[in-house]
Motif scaffolding. Structure first.
Motif, PDB file in Angstrom:
ATOM      1  N   PHE A 142       0.816  -1.215   0.000  1.00 59.64           N
ATOM      2  CA  PHE A 142       0.000   0.000   0.000  1.00 59.64           C
ATOM      3  C   PHE A 142       0.853   1.271   0.000  1.00 59.64           C
ATOM      4  O   PHE A 142       0.322   2.360  -0.123  1.00 59.64           O
ATOM      5  CB  PHE A 142      -0.929  -0.017   1.215  1.00 59.64           C
ATOM      6  N   ALA A 143       2.158   1.108   0.143  1.00 62.35           N
ATOM      7  CA  ALA A 143       3.049   2.263   0.227  1.00 62.35           C
ATOM      8  C   ALA A 143       3.265   2.874  -1.161  1.00 62.35           C
ATOM      9  O   ALA A 143       3.587   2.160  -2.117  1.00 62.35           O
ATOM     10  CB  ALA A 143       4.394   1.847   0.824  1.00 62.35           C
ATOM     11  N   PRO A 144       3.096   4.187  -1.285  1.00 64.82           N
ATOM     12  CA  PRO A 144       3.313   4.836  -2.587  1.00 64.82           C
ATOM     13  C   PRO A 144       4.694   4.537  -3.183  1.00 64.82           C
ATOM     14  O   PRO A 144       4.809   4.344  -4.391  1.00 64.82           O
ATOM     15  CB  PRO A 144       3.143   6.323  -2.270  1.00 64.82           C
ATOM     16  N   PHE A 145       5.739   4.475  -2.340  1.00 62.54           N
ATOM     17  CA  PHE A 145       7.085   4.205  -2.852  1.00 62.54           C
ATOM     18  C   PHE A 145       7.123   2.846  -3.546  1.00 62.54           C
ATOM     19  O   PHE A 145       7.638   2.719  -4.663  1.00 62.54           O
ATOM     20  CB  PHE A 145       8.127   4.242  -1.726  1.00 62.54           C
ATOM     21  N   PHE A 146       6.600   1.814  -2.896  1.00 66.10           N
ATOM     22  CA  PHE A 146       6.609   0.471  -3.477  1.00 66.10           C
ATOM     23  C   PHE A 146       5.806   0.444  -4.772  1.00 66.10           C
ATOM     24  O   PHE A 146       6.273  -0.058  -5.798  1.00 66.10           O
ATOM     25  CB  PHE A 146       6.048  -0.555  -2.484  1.00 66.10           C
ATOM     26  N   ARG A 147       4.598   0.988  -4.710  1.00 65.17           N
ATOM     27  CA  ARG A 147       3.712   0.971  -5.882  1.00 65.17           C
ATOM     28  C   ARG A 147       4.395   1.617  -7.092  1.00 65.17           C
ATOM     29  O   ARG A 147       4.373   1.072  -8.191  1.00 65.17           O
ATOM     30  CB  ARG A 147       2.396   1.674  -5.553  1.00 65.17           C
ATOM     31  N   GLU A 148       5.007   2.770  -6.875  1.00 69.35           N
ATOM     32  CA  GLU A 148       5.674   3.464  -7.977  1.00 69.35           C
ATOM     33  C   GLU A 148       6.901   2.689  -8.451  1.00 69.35           C
ATOM     34  O   GLU A 148       7.133   2.563  -9.656  1.00 69.35           O
ATOM     35  CB  GLU A 148       6.080   4.874  -7.540  1.00 69.35           C
ATOM     36  N   ALA A 149       7.665   2.158  -7.506  1.00 70.63           N
ATOM     37  CA  ALA A 149       8.901   1.452  -7.860  1.00 70.63           C
ATOM     38  C   ALA A 149       8.649   0.203  -8.699  1.00 70.63           C
ATOM     39  O   ALA A 149       9.476  -0.153  -9.537  1.00 70.63           O
ATOM     40  CB  ALA A 149       9.670   1.087  -6.586  1.00 70.63           C
ATOM     41  N   VAL A 150       7.505  -0.457  -8.479  1.00 69.44           N
ATOM     42  CA  VAL A 150       7.227  -1.690  -9.231  1.00 69.44           C
ATOM     43  C   VAL A 150       6.304  -1.456 -10.427  1.00 69.44           C
ATOM     44  O   VAL A 150       5.983  -2.388 -11.165  1.00 69.44           O
ATOM     45  CB  VAL A 150       6.657  -2.807  -8.320  1.00 69.44           C
ATOM     46  N   GLY A 151       5.851  -0.227 -10.622  1.00 69.35           N
ATOM     47  CA  GLY A 151       5.061   0.085 -11.808  1.00 69.35           C
ATOM     48  C   GLY A 151       3.566  -0.128 -11.672  1.00 69.35           C
ATOM     49  O   GLY A 151       2.890  -0.376 -12.665  1.00 69.35           O
ATOM     50  N   VAL A 152       3.046  -0.012 -10.449  1.00 69.92           N
ATOM     51  CA  VAL A 152       1.601  -0.078 -10.264  1.00 69.92           C
ATOM     52  C   VAL A 152       1.047   1.316 -10.535  1.00 69.92           C
ATOM     53  O   VAL A 152       1.472   2.295  -9.927  1.00 69.92           O
ATOM     54  CB  VAL A 152       1.225  -0.561  -8.848  1.00 69.92           C
ATOM     55  N   ALA A 153       0.113   1.403 -11.446  1.00 69.37           N
ATOM     56  CA  ALA A 153      -0.421   2.693 -11.891  1.00 69.37           C
ATOM     57  C   ALA A 153      -1.495   3.207 -10.940  1.00 69.37           C
ATOM     58  O   ALA A 153      -2.139   2.423 -10.239  1.00 69.37           O
ATOM     59  CB  ALA A 153      -1.002   2.545 -13.291  1.00 69.37           C
ATOM     60  N   PRO A 154      -1.696   4.515 -10.913  1.00 63.46           N
ATOM     61  CA  PRO A 154      -2.852   5.049 -10.188  1.00 63.46           C
ATOM     62  C   PRO A 154      -4.112   4.374 -10.727  1.00 63.46           C
ATOM     63  O   PRO A 154      -4.216   4.106 -11.921  1.00 63.46           O
ATOM     64  CB  PRO A 154      -2.837   6.544 -10.514  1.00 63.46           C
ATOM     65  N   GLY A 155      -5.044   4.080  -9.837  1.00 61.69           N
ATOM     66  CA  GLY A 155      -6.258   3.410 -10.256  1.00 61.69           C
ATOM     67  C   GLY A 155      -6.135   1.899 -10.298  1.00 61.69           C
ATOM     68  O   GLY A 155      -7.035   1.217 -10.785  1.00 61.69           O
ATOM     69  N   GLU A 156      -5.016   1.369  -9.811  1.00 66.56           N
ATOM     70  CA  GLU A 156      -4.833  -0.081  -9.728  1.00 66.56           C
ATOM     71  C   GLU A 156      -4.663  -0.488  -8.268  1.00 66.56           C
ATOM     72  O   GLU A 156      -4.135   0.269  -7.461  1.00 66.56           O
ATOM     73  CB  GLU A 156      -3.604  -0.534 -10.506  1.00 66.56           C
ATOM     74  N   LYS A 157      -5.091  -1.704  -7.958  1.00 70.61           N
ATOM     75  CA  LYS A 157      -4.956  -2.283  -6.626  1.00 70.61           C
ATOM     76  C   LYS A 157      -4.075  -3.515  -6.713  1.00 70.61           C
ATOM     77  O   LYS A 157      -4.272  -4.358  -7.590  1.00 70.61           O
ATOM     78  CB  LYS A 157      -6.320  -2.683  -6.071  1.00 70.61           C
TER      79      LYS A 157
END
Length: 187
Positions: A142-157
């Motif tokens: 759920f951490a923004p850093f992790f999500r961005e680092a692995v390429g999870v886009a806004p609007g994705e879970k």
């Protein structure tokens, strides 16, 4: 209770275990893709197939590990970095399973159910092939850093991170509550 022999499906469901210790043996990409394509047959409403995958194996596990560590607080990183680095670099494959965040409640619920069905189907197909999987839902997801680092886009879970490999240790079965204990019947 039925005492007849379990079908292969029932046997796989009962025997599958969450694996947390893996051999260092690499998992062939062809096998992973075959298992993923089998799991694609999981039920999903209107055939939306609401899943997407991000895979880390080999040297790329370092990128995954850094994304996890970067999502930790300074205190957590000081406490867990050595342990997590060793753990995540030992696991042969990390597979992040992602779904779109549909703003409509009905579709979101259907998509989440479908992706969970995909994950369970993948776990069972992997178990049948001698691979172990653990489905993780840790706070770093759920951490923004992790999500961005692995390429999870806004609007994705992120529905889960699957750690995949050949089991080093298979834990014993833990007891399950009989369905009768949680069943309300209306006749």
């Amino acid at each position: 209770m039925n005492n007849s022999p379990a079908s292969p499906v029932a046997q796989a469901i009962r025997e599958r275990r969450s694996i947390r210790q893996y051999k260092s043996t690499p998992v062939p990409q062809e096998l992973l893709l075959s298992l993923m394509n089998t799991a694609n047959w999981a039920p999903n409403h209107a055939l939306r197939e609401p899943w997407r995958f991000i895979q880390y194996k080999g040297a790329a596990r370092e990128t995954f590990t850094e994304a996890v560590l970067g999502a930790m607080s300074k205190e957590e990183r000081q406490k867990y970095e050595i342990q997590r680095r060793k753990e995540y670099m030992t696991i042969p494959v990390h597979l992040i399973v992602v779904m779109p965040e549909d703003p409509r409640d009905k579709q979101w619920t259907e998509d989440f159910g479908a992706v969970c069905s995909w994950i369970q189907s993948f776990q069972l197909a992997a178990w049948e092939q001698g691979l172990g999987v653990v489905w993780k839902t840790n706070p770093y997801m759920f951490a923004p850093f992790f999500r961005e680092a692995v390429g999870v886009a806004p609007g994705e879970k992120i529905v889960g991170v699957l750690h995949i490999g050949y089991p080093e240790v298979i834990p014993p079965a833990k007891p399950r509550t009989p369905a009768e204990a949680r069943l309300t019947v209306h006749e």
